[in-house]
Design an enzyme around this catalytic site. Structure first.
Site, PDB file in Angstrom:
ATOM      1  N   ARG A  46       0.864  -1.192   0.000  1.00 36.98           N
ATOM      2  CA  ARG A  46       0.000   0.000   0.000  1.00 36.98           C
ATOM      3  C   ARG A  46       0.894   1.232   0.000  1.00 36.98           C
ATOM      4  O   ARG A  46       2.109   1.112   0.113  1.00 36.98           O
ATOM      5  CB  ARG A  46      -1.046  -0.013   1.135  1.00 36.98           C
ATOM      6  CG  ARG A  46      -0.670  -0.662   2.422  1.00 36.98           C
ATOM      7  CD  ARG A  46       0.437  -0.023   3.179  1.00 36.98           C
ATOM      8  NE  ARG A  46       0.240   1.400   3.330  1.00 36.98           N
ATOM      9  CZ  ARG A  46       1.187   2.286   3.518  1.00 36.98           C
ATOM     10  NH1 ARG A  46       2.458   1.908   3.607  1.00 36.98           N
ATOM     11  NH2 ARG A  46       0.926   3.563   3.657  1.00 36.98           N
ATOM     12  N   GLY A  47       0.245   2.411  -0.122  1.00 38.29           N
ATOM     13  CA  GLY A  47       1.016   3.644  -0.288  1.00 38.29           C
ATOM     14  C   GLY A  47       1.109   3.930  -1.782  1.00 38.29           C
ATOM     15  O   GLY A  47       1.404   3.020  -2.575  1.00 38.29           O
ATOM     16  N   ALA A  48       0.846   5.188  -2.167  1.00 40.99           N
ATOM     17  CA  ALA A  48       0.685   5.514  -3.587  1.00 40.99           C
ATOM     18  C   ALA A  48       1.877   5.106  -4.472  1.00 40.99           C
ATOM     19  O   ALA A  48       1.685   4.380  -5.461  1.00 40.99           O
ATOM     20  CB  ALA A  48       0.372   7.009  -3.711  1.00 40.99           C
ATOM     21  N   ARG A  89      -7.727  -0.421  -6.567  1.00 41.49           N
ATOM     22  CA  ARG A  89      -7.900   0.726  -5.655  1.00 41.49           C
ATOM     23  C   ARG A  89      -8.033   1.998  -6.500  1.00 41.49           C
ATOM     24  O   ARG A  89      -7.205   2.231  -7.384  1.00 41.49           O
ATOM     25  CB  ARG A  89      -6.713   0.854  -4.672  1.00 41.49           C
ATOM     26  CG  ARG A  89      -6.597  -0.328  -3.720  1.00 41.49           C
ATOM     27  CD  ARG A  89      -5.631  -0.039  -2.587  1.00 41.49           C
ATOM     28  NE  ARG A  89      -6.216   0.825  -1.578  1.00 41.49           N
ATOM     29  CZ  ARG A  89      -5.525   1.392  -0.595  1.00 41.49           C
ATOM     30  NH1 ARG A  89      -4.221   1.216  -0.523  1.00 41.49           N
ATOM     31  NH2 ARG A  89      -6.125   2.151   0.306  1.00 41.49           N
ATOM     32  N   GLN A 194      -1.924   2.426   9.880  1.00 40.80           N
ATOM     33  CA  GLN A 194      -0.634   2.506   9.165  1.00 40.80           C
ATOM     34  C   GLN A 194       0.389   3.286   9.990  1.00 40.80           C
ATOM     35  O   GLN A 194       1.592   3.078   9.845  1.00 40.80           O
ATOM     36  CB  GLN A 194      -0.818   3.200   7.803  1.00 40.80           C
ATOM     37  CG  GLN A 194      -1.570   2.392   6.767  1.00 40.80           C
ATOM     38  CD  GLN A 194      -3.057   2.691   6.784  1.00 40.80           C
ATOM     39  OE1 GLN A 194      -3.604   3.110   7.806  1.00 40.80           O
ATOM     40  NE2 GLN A 194      -3.726   2.461   5.676  1.00 40.80           N
ATOM     41  N   ASP A 235      -1.894  10.864  -2.087  1.00 42.73           N
ATOM     42  CA  ASP A 235      -2.309   9.836  -3.043  1.00 42.73           C
ATOM     43  C   ASP A 235      -2.638  10.428  -4.402  1.00 42.73           C
ATOM     44  O   ASP A 235      -2.560   9.752  -5.430  1.00 42.73           O
ATOM     45  CB  ASP A 235      -3.514   9.063  -2.511  1.00 42.73           C
ATOM     46  CG  ASP A 235      -3.073   8.195  -1.354  1.00 42.73           C
ATOM     47  OD1 ASP A 235      -3.034   8.687  -0.213  1.00 42.73           O
ATOM     48  OD2 ASP A 235      -2.699   7.036  -1.618  1.00 42.73           O
ATOM     49  N   ASN A 245      -5.367  12.466   0.532  1.00 45.65           N
ATOM     50  CA  ASN A 245      -4.450  11.616   1.312  1.00 45.65           C
ATOM     51  C   ASN A 245      -5.278  10.852   2.347  1.00 45.65           C
ATOM     52  O   ASN A 245      -6.508  10.998   2.433  1.00 45.65           O
ATOM     53  CB  ASN A 245      -3.361  12.475   1.970  1.00 45.65           C
ATOM     54  CG  ASN A 245      -2.248  11.629   2.575  1.00 45.65           C
ATOM     55  OD1 ASN A 245      -1.753  10.707   1.936  1.00 45.65           O
ATOM     56  ND2 ASN A 245      -1.864  11.904   3.807  1.00 45.65           N
ATOM     57  N   LYS A 246      -4.605  10.056   3.140  1.00 43.16           N
ATOM     58  CA  LYS A 246      -5.261   9.188   4.132  1.00 43.16           C
ATOM     59  C   LYS A 246      -6.301   9.928   4.956  1.00 43.16           C
ATOM     60  O   LYS A 246      -6.070  11.066   5.379  1.00 43.16           O
ATOM     61  CB  LYS A 246      -4.170   8.590   5.025  1.00 43.16           C
ATOM     62  CG  LYS A 246      -4.634   7.665   6.131  1.00 43.16           C
ATOM     63  CD  LYS A 246      -5.527   6.541   5.678  1.00 43.16           C
ATOM     64  CE  LYS A 246      -4.949   5.704   4.564  1.00 43.16           C
ATOM     65  NZ  LYS A 246      -5.974   4.821   3.922  1.00 43.16           N
TER      66      LYS A 246
HETATM   67  O1  MRU Z   1      -4.483   3.175   2.296  1.00 43.41           O
HETATM   68  P1  MRU Z   1      -3.009   3.402   2.151  1.00 43.41           P
HETATM   69  O2  MRU Z   1      -2.203   2.827   3.256  1.00 43.41           O
HETATM   70  O3  MRU Z   1      -2.517   2.963   0.779  1.00 43.41           O
HETATM   71  O4  MRU Z   1      -2.846   4.983   2.202  1.00 43.41           O
HETATM   72  C1  MRU Z   1      -1.563   5.531   2.098  1.00 43.41           C
HETATM   73  C2  MRU Z   1      -1.553   7.001   2.222  1.00 43.41           C
HETATM   74  O5  MRU Z   1      -2.558   7.654   2.331  1.00 43.41           O
HETATM   75  C3  MRU Z   1      -0.202   7.661   2.107  1.00 43.41           C
HETATM   76  O6  MRU Z   1      -0.134   8.806   2.893  1.00 43.41           O
HETATM   77  C4  MRU Z   1       0.031   8.057   0.646  1.00 43.41           C
HETATM   78  O7  MRU Z   1      -0.198   6.973  -0.200  1.00 43.41           O
HETATM   79  C5  MRU Z   1       1.385   8.586   0.412  1.00 43.41           C
HETATM   80  S1  MRU Z   1       2.593   7.327   0.492  1.00 43.41           S
HETATM   81  C6  MRU Z   1       4.095   7.948   0.083  1.00 43.41           C
END
Ligand code: MRU
Length: 344
Positions: A46-48, A89, A194, A235, A245-246
């Site tokens: 996970r993470g963009a 996603r 996370q 994201d 973002n999250k």
């Molecule tokens: O649901 P996730 O864990 O994929 O969400 C991740 C985030 O929101 C991060 O802050 C974002 O992807 C940036 S990662 C460098």
């Protein structure tokens, strides 16, 4: 050594299973693009930026899996794999970016052998470049941070959200590497945690001074001057500077404005979506079980209605700067973001 979140090795993809952290550091090996799609959907990865490169690796696996003898047949197979990977996603734009880049390369090659070779090479290059880009943006961001700063971050925008080094945590790493003393406060980031499971683990693993807080303590921390800067990842960033973002990022940014605390976003150019408008953006809604329990423990009554958006939007007026590998964009964002891309 920072954690190696994902890599291509012997025609397979190896990644850390992030669902097992912080209890077990376990690696999984995939040889089928459908496994990569499942891994993205279930948050093994996970993470963009990490899902962007995973998508590219997924297509590279698909090219090797297919027994197509003709170019058209292989391109059709890849188009189908792209669809499966894309539908995992919806919010982080890096996934579409990674998939498109591989499809372009595939279409430019003449033979099936050339396609296979070029997509694998391109995906591996994207993984290597991700780390380099994060180091550059980290260095650019480190100039905004001072000795003895205490920085709050949300979710995980670290090595675990990228191929390595991280974006928001890349800025924190580069600040420390420049010789400045820096302390980090990490929000728990319910419902998937996370922050506590991944960021606290990663920073502790790498020897940072880190404190964990419940999400509900953000106001207290700011009101009591226990933090003086904020940096988060993203994201998707629109041309106007709207940052997706999250979930929870928006309330942190709003609270930061109230307390005059600079709020920074760190993201590579691959996280920008200059074409879409706000009404085009899909905020992923995740399963209610993430909210009605923690791990296997039930924490809510059976049958309760749940709203579980995975992301929110922080408006540009709450953001002090957007840190990228090409420099730091400052308000007004429409102009400064354009300039970042012109510098490319
Ligand atoms: O649901 P996730 O864990 O994929 O969400 C991740 C985030 O929101 C991060 O802050 C974002 O992807 C940036 S990662 C460098």
């Amino acid at each position: 050594m920072t954690l190696k979140t994902l890599e291509w090795k012997n025609n397979s993809v190896i990644m850390i299973d992030q669902t097992k952290l912080p209890n077990t550091l376990e690696f999984v090996t995939y040889t089928d693009f459908n496994q990569i799609a499942d891994a993205i959907r279930t948050l093994v990865v996970r993470g963009a930026p990490a899902i962007g490169v995973s998508g590219a690796f997924g297509l590279a696996l698909a090219a090797l899996q297919s027994d197509a003898k003709e170019k058209d047949e292989l391109i059709n197979y890849l188009e189908n794999a792209k669809k499966v990977l894309f539908e995992t996603r919806p919010t982080a734009v890096n996934l579409a970016w990674g998939l498109q880049k591989i499809m372009q390369v595939a279409k430019m090659a003449d033979t099936v052998d050339e396609i296979r070779k070029s997509v694998v090479e391109t995906a591996k290059k994207m993984a290597d470049e991700d780390v380099q880009i994060n180091m550059s943006l980290g260095k650019n961001g480190s100039e905004l941070f001072n000795d003895n700063d205490t920085v709050l971050t949300h979710c995980n925008a670290g090595a675990l959200a990228t191929v390595g080094y991280g974006t928001a945590l890349g800025v924190i790493r580069a600040t420390k590497e420049s010789g400045k003393n820096i302390k980090v406060i990490v929000t728990e980031t319910r419902p998937v945690q996370q922050g506590s499971r991944l960021t606290a683990f990663e920073l502790k693993h790498d020897g940072f001074a880190v404190s964990l807080i419940p999400d509900t303590a953000v106001g207290y921390i700011m009101a009591n001057k226990l933090v003086n800067k904020i940096v988060v990842g993203a994201d998707r960033i629109l041309r106007t500077g709207r940052v997706y973002n999250k979930i929870g990022t928006y309330q942190i940014a709003t609270m930061a404005k109230q307390h005059n605390i600079p709020f920074y976003v760190a993201a590579p150019l691959s996280t920008f979506d200059l074409k879409s408008n706000p009404e085009d953006i899909i905020i992923e809604q995740r399963d209610s079980s993430e909210v009605t329990g923690i791990g296997d423990k039930k924490t809510a009554p059976d049958g309760i209605d749940v709203i579980n958006p995975a992301f929110d939007m922080t408006p540009p007026e709450l953001i002090s700067g957007i840190i990228t590998e090409n420099g730091v964009a400052k308000p007004p964002y429409e102009d400064s973001i354009k300039k970042l891309f012109e510098a490319n």
